[in-house]
Design a protein around this motif. Sequence first.
Motif, PDB file in Angstrom:
ATOM      1  N   SER A  49      18.042  19.931   5.819  1.00 26.79           N
ATOM      2  CA  SER A  49      17.919  20.843   6.278  1.00 26.79           C
ATOM      3  C   SER A  49      18.019  22.090   5.582  1.00 26.79           C
ATOM      4  O   SER A  49      17.361  23.034   5.756  1.00 26.79           O
ATOM      5  CB  SER A  49      18.952  21.034   7.817  1.00 26.79           C
ATOM      6  OG  SER A  49      18.684  20.136   8.698  1.00 26.79           O
ATOM      7  N   ASN A  52      14.970  22.313   3.572  1.00 26.95           N
ATOM      8  CA  ASN A  52      13.980  23.072   4.176  1.00 26.95           C
ATOM      9  C   ASN A  52      14.025  24.533   4.308  1.00 26.95           C
ATOM     10  O   ASN A  52      13.242  25.146   4.160  1.00 26.95           O
ATOM     11  CB  ASN A  52      13.734  22.626   5.721  1.00 26.95           C
ATOM     12  CG  ASN A  52      13.214  21.009   5.466  1.00 26.95           C
ATOM     13  OD1 ASN A  52      12.387  20.555   4.882  1.00 26.95           O
ATOM     14  ND2 ASN A  52      13.593  20.109   6.802  1.00 26.95           N
ATOM     15  N   TYR A  53      15.327  25.138   4.466  1.00 25.98           N
ATOM     16  CA  TYR A  53      15.433  26.378   4.430  1.00 25.98           C
ATOM     17  C   TYR A  53      14.922  26.976   2.908  1.00 25.98           C
ATOM     18  O   TYR A  53      14.595  27.857   2.901  1.00 25.98           O
ATOM     19  CB  TYR A  53      16.946  26.724   4.581  1.00 25.98           C
ATOM     20  CG  TYR A  53      17.404  28.182   4.493  1.00 25.98           C
ATOM     21  CD1 TYR A  53      17.226  29.187   5.484  1.00 25.98           C
ATOM     22  CD2 TYR A  53      18.157  28.420   3.244  1.00 25.98           C
ATOM     23  CE1 TYR A  53      17.373  30.498   5.040  1.00 25.98           C
ATOM     24  CE2 TYR A  53      18.458  29.647   2.992  1.00 25.98           C
ATOM     25  CZ  TYR A  53      18.102  30.848   3.992  1.00 25.98           C
ATOM     26  OH  TYR A  53      18.375  31.992   3.445  1.00 25.98           O
TER      27      TYR A  53
END
Length: 107
Positions: A49, A52-53
């Motif tokens: 996650s 992805n940021y």
Amino acid sequence: MKKTIAIALSLILVFAVAGCSDSTSRSKGVYMLLDTSGTYALELKKAQSILNYLLGVLQPGDTLAVARIDTGSFSEKDIIAKITFDERPSYANNEKRMFQQEVNTFV
């Protein structure tokens, strides 16, 4: 005559200002290490996650690398993926998608 001198001085000023643009690189580099030993391996989805940021905020020309650390030693074979994104935004977006796929495959 005065008008010609004024025009010439204006042109010199315009070229001087245009030649003084800031040529400093604003690119960033991020190296993300994933601890895959023991119970930390359960946290890989959270790391995914975060990655992805990062892919969303990094700009063309920036560099990103992801590597894993397991038991103790680190070598080149532990690098999962690394890239310096192309300066052209459309190419950089495609590179980001491919980079994300490489990391997803690892996770």
